[in-house]
Design a protein around this motif. Sequence first.
Motif, short mmCIF file in Angstrom:
data_model
loop_
_atom_site.label_atom_id
_atom_site.label_comp_id
_atom_site.label_asym_id
_atom_site.label_seq_id
_atom_site.Cartn_x
_atom_site.Cartn_y
_atom_site.Cartn_z
N LYS A 247 -10.79 -9.18 0.10
CA LYS A 247 -9.78 -9.40 1.13
C LYS A 247 -9.76 -8.19 2.06
CE LYS A 247 -4.97 -10.83 1.72
NZ LYS A 247 -3.73 -11.31 1.03
N LYS A 248 -9.49 -8.42 3.34
CA LYS A 248 -9.44 -7.34 4.32
C LYS A 248 -8.06 -6.71 4.38
CE LYS A 248 -13.07 -9.15 7.36
NZ LYS A 248 -13.57 -10.13 6.39
N ALA A 249 -8.02 -5.39 4.61
CA ALA A 249 -6.75 -4.69 4.69
C ALA A 249 -5.89 -5.19 5.84
CB ALA A 249 -7.00 -3.19 4.84
N GLY B 111 -4.22 0.45 7.05
CA GLY B 111 -3.76 0.98 5.77
C GLY B 111 -4.76 0.89 4.65
N GLY B 112 -5.98 0.44 4.95
CA GLY B 112 -7.02 0.36 3.93
C GLY B 112 -7.74 1.69 3.76
N VAL B 113 -8.06 2.04 2.52
CA VAL B 113 -8.76 3.29 2.25
C VAL B 113 -10.15 3.26 2.88
CG1 VAL B 113 -9.82 4.69 0.41
CG2 VAL B 113 -7.51 3.78 0.12
N PRO C 115 0.78 -1.25 0.00
CA PRO C 115 0.00 0.00 0.00
C PRO C 115 0.81 1.29 0.00
CG PRO C 115 -1.11 -1.62 1.35
CD PRO C 115 0.19 -2.26 0.93
N PRO C 116 1.98 1.39 0.65
CA PRO C 116 2.72 2.65 0.59
C PRO C 116 3.12 3.08 -0.82
CG PRO C 116 3.51 1.35 2.43
CD PRO C 116 2.60 0.46 1.63
N LEU C 117 3.14 2.14 -1.78
CA LEU C 117 3.51 2.47 -3.15
C LEU C 117 2.33 2.88 -4.02
CD1 LEU C 117 6.18 -0.28 -4.01
CD2 LEU C 117 6.56 2.07 -3.25
N ARG C 118 1.13 2.82 -3.48
CA ARG C 118 -0.05 3.06 -4.30
C ARG C 118 -0.20 4.51 -4.78
NH1 ARG C 118 -4.42 -1.35 -1.76
NH2 ARG C 118 -3.37 -3.14 -2.75
#
Length: 269
Positions: free
Chosen positions: A188-190, A221-223, A159-162
């Motif tokens: 899938k869950k974050a 870290g999930g939106v 996620p940090p690269l998104r």
Amino acid sequence: MVSPNEQPRLPKFFEGTLPQEHSTKWAKCWEDKWTPWDRGGPSMALYDLLKENPDGLIPLPNEGSPKTALVPGCGRGYDVLLLSSFGYDVYGLDVSSQALDAANENAEKALSEGLYKIEGSKRGTIAWTCQDFFAEDWKDVQAPFDLIFDYTFFCALPPPLRPAWASRMKSLLSSGGRLVCLEFPSEKKASEPGPPWAAPPPEYLGYLSNPGAQPQTDEHGGVIAEKTGSLAPDGFERLVHIKPRRTHESGMEDGRVQDYISVWAHANK
């Protein structure tokens, strides 16, 4: 097909790896000939989208109007071959030279066996390129592209690269071009480790609506769906968001399709 014992090993293999070092780990998988994510064939969801082309939203090539396409993280190149059969001049990009050796071998075998019949006026060209997706100084690659297909690439990135993924997509997609995402794993869950990392629809909306920015996320870290924000002037507008009729078995549960397919365009073009 991935055995039940293979896929869970991927998160363990990447555990503790810094985001900027993930590409080295993917290359190591190819060196070790361990590719449990391999689908074994092209995406039928992409095929159906191109074949049906709802409302003519996808810029398809024809004799008077050639089009280019990009498949980042192409692996063995199944979707590169599919796009080529529709007439696109396609670049298959991967960070692993071993992956591209496998892609070239797969292409030679598939075409010699008469697979990937021509769906357009002609078969498009294919070029394999070993590059870092995030590098700005690509060599021997003609960008921007009229179509970019992302499947199991977004979910392979921590996620940090998104934010950087979305920003790079913005620079790689041509004016009037289309970014097509087959969204997986959508349920899938974050909180669950990756890769593949959780990729429900709010993730794509959150990052593509404002490329380069970091949307609000939860403790995992999930939106946060309710806080994805409005569409930025230089963001991507989502034109299509549907569940495909067909997808790989990894995107299904008890006969129910879990994947989504989305089509995006520059909002200000």
